[in-house]
Design an enzyme around this catalytic site. Structure first.
Site, short mmCIF file in Angstrom:
data_model
loop_
_atom_site.label_atom_id
_atom_site.label_comp_id
_atom_site.label_asym_id
_atom_site.label_seq_id
_atom_site.Cartn_x
_atom_site.Cartn_y
_atom_site.Cartn_z
N GLY A 111 0.84 -1.19 0.00
CA GLY A 111 0.00 0.00 0.00
C GLY A 111 0.88 1.24 0.00
CD GLN A 138 3.34 5.85 2.91
OE1 GLN A 138 2.39 5.31 2.37
NE2 GLN A 138 4.26 5.17 3.55
CB CYS A 173 5.11 2.10 8.00
SG CYS A 173 4.71 3.65 7.16
CG LEU A 174 6.68 0.91 2.06
CD1 LEU A 174 6.08 1.17 0.69
CD2 LEU A 174 7.77 -0.16 1.98
CG HIS A 194 -0.71 1.23 7.60
ND1 HIS A 194 0.22 0.79 8.52
CD2 HIS A 194 -0.01 2.01 6.72
CE1 HIS A 194 1.41 1.28 8.21
NE2 HIS A 194 1.30 2.02 7.12
CD GLU A 195 -1.15 2.56 2.98
OE1 GLU A 195 -0.71 3.72 2.90
OE2 GLU A 195 -0.41 1.58 3.17
CG HIS A 203 0.40 6.82 5.75
ND1 HIS A 203 1.54 7.27 6.35
CD2 HIS A 203 0.58 5.49 5.53
CE1 HIS A 203 2.39 6.25 6.49
NE2 HIS A 203 1.83 5.16 6.01
O1 K1U Z 1 1.92 2.42 4.09
C1 K1U Z 1 2.96 1.83 3.86
O2 K1U Z 1 4.03 2.30 4.21
C2 K1U Z 1 2.95 0.51 3.15
C3 K1U Z 1 2.87 -0.69 4.08
C4 K1U Z 1 1.42 -1.14 4.18
C5 K1U Z 1 1.07 -2.06 5.31
C6 K1U Z 1 1.76 -3.22 5.55
C7 K1U Z 1 1.37 -4.07 6.58
C8 K1U Z 1 0.30 -3.75 7.36
C9 K1U Z 1 -0.37 -2.59 7.13
C10 K1U Z 1 0.00 -1.74 6.09
C11 K1U Z 1 3.75 -1.77 3.49
O3 K1U Z 1 3.54 -2.20 2.41
S1 K1U Z 1 5.07 -2.36 4.46
C12 K1U Z 1 5.76 -3.67 3.44
C13 K1U Z 1 4.94 -4.92 3.41
O4 K1U Z 1 4.04 -5.08 4.18
C14 K1U Z 1 5.25 -5.97 2.41
C15 K1U Z 1 6.29 -5.84 1.54
C16 K1U Z 1 6.56 -6.85 0.61
C17 K1U Z 1 5.77 -7.97 0.57
C18 K1U Z 1 4.72 -8.11 1.43
C19 K1U Z 1 4.46 -7.10 2.36
ZN ZN Z 2 2.68 3.30 6.17
#
Ligand code: K1U
Ligand code: ZN
Length: 170
Positions: free
Chosen positions: A46, A51, A94-95, A136-137, A140
């Site tokens: 997401g 971001q 979270c990225l 979560h998004e 943000h």
């Molecule tokens: O909002 C963001 O920073 C993105 C975040 C979204 C998220 C992940 C987990 C729970 C709630 C919201 C991410 O994508 S973190 C990376 C991630 O979860 C992932 C990366 C590669 C493969 C599978 C998952």
């Molecule tokens: Zn995030």
């Protein structure tokens, strides 16, 4: 399409409230295309526009697993119109908060209203990872990060661990 830089803490823009989108046009679709490419490259599941430094109420998501066809989703001016009383924990990342993962408790089901890529209004229910990720998004868009749910002590411990990991990595 272009891969944009993802802002990380403590960038002050991550604390800013995103503003509603006035029109779903080709400029907005170009922004959403860049967001999706940036999210795939990260990789993530997401991404909110803020971001990448654009404080507009826009989210992209793809919850397909690696052995499935891509399934991009676009959310413009999303609203949560209902949330279940029942909650569920999920280990979130979270990225914009590299190297920190922790369990967050959120409503297990939500009902959403948003505009899609074509600007059509959609109403649907989300559960499981879909419900976790959209909440979560949406946080943000309100300038909130998942680590804001943690106690100050837990946050301090995780930040110290994160700094140590980053030092060791070079
Ligand atoms: O909002 C963001 O920073 C993105 C975040 C979204 C998220 C992940 C987990 C729970 C709630 C919201 C991410 O994508 S973190 C990376 C991630 O979860 C992932 C990366 C590669 C493969 C599978 C998952
Ligand atoms: Zn995030």
């Amino acid at each position: 399409m272009a891969i944009r830089e993802i802002l990380v803490v403590p960038d002050p823009l991550l604390k800013q409230k995103s503003l509603p989108v006035a029109a779903v046009d080709d400029d907005l679709r170009a922004l959403m295309d860049d967001m999706l490419e940036t999210m795939y490259a990260a990789p993530g599941i997401g991404l909110a526009a803020v971001q990448i430094g654009v404080a507009k109420r826009v989210i992209v998501m793809d919850l397909a697993s690696s052995d499935e066809e891509p399934a991009p989703q676009y959310f413009i001016n999303p609203q949560i119109v209902w949330a279940s009383d029942e909650t569920e924990p999920y280990e979130e990342g979270c990225l914009s908060v590299p190297d920190i993962y922790d369990e967050i408790e959120r409503p297990s089901k939500v009902k959403l209203r948003y505009l899609n890529y074509q600007g059509e209004q959609v109403e649907e229910e989300a559960e499981g990872l879909y419900a976790v990720c959209i909440q979560h998004e949406m946080d943000h868009l309100a300038g909130k990060l998942f680590v804001d749910y943690l106690s100050p002590l837990k946050r301090a411990r995780l930040t110290a661990k994160q700094r140590k990991k980053q030092r060791l990595a070079g």
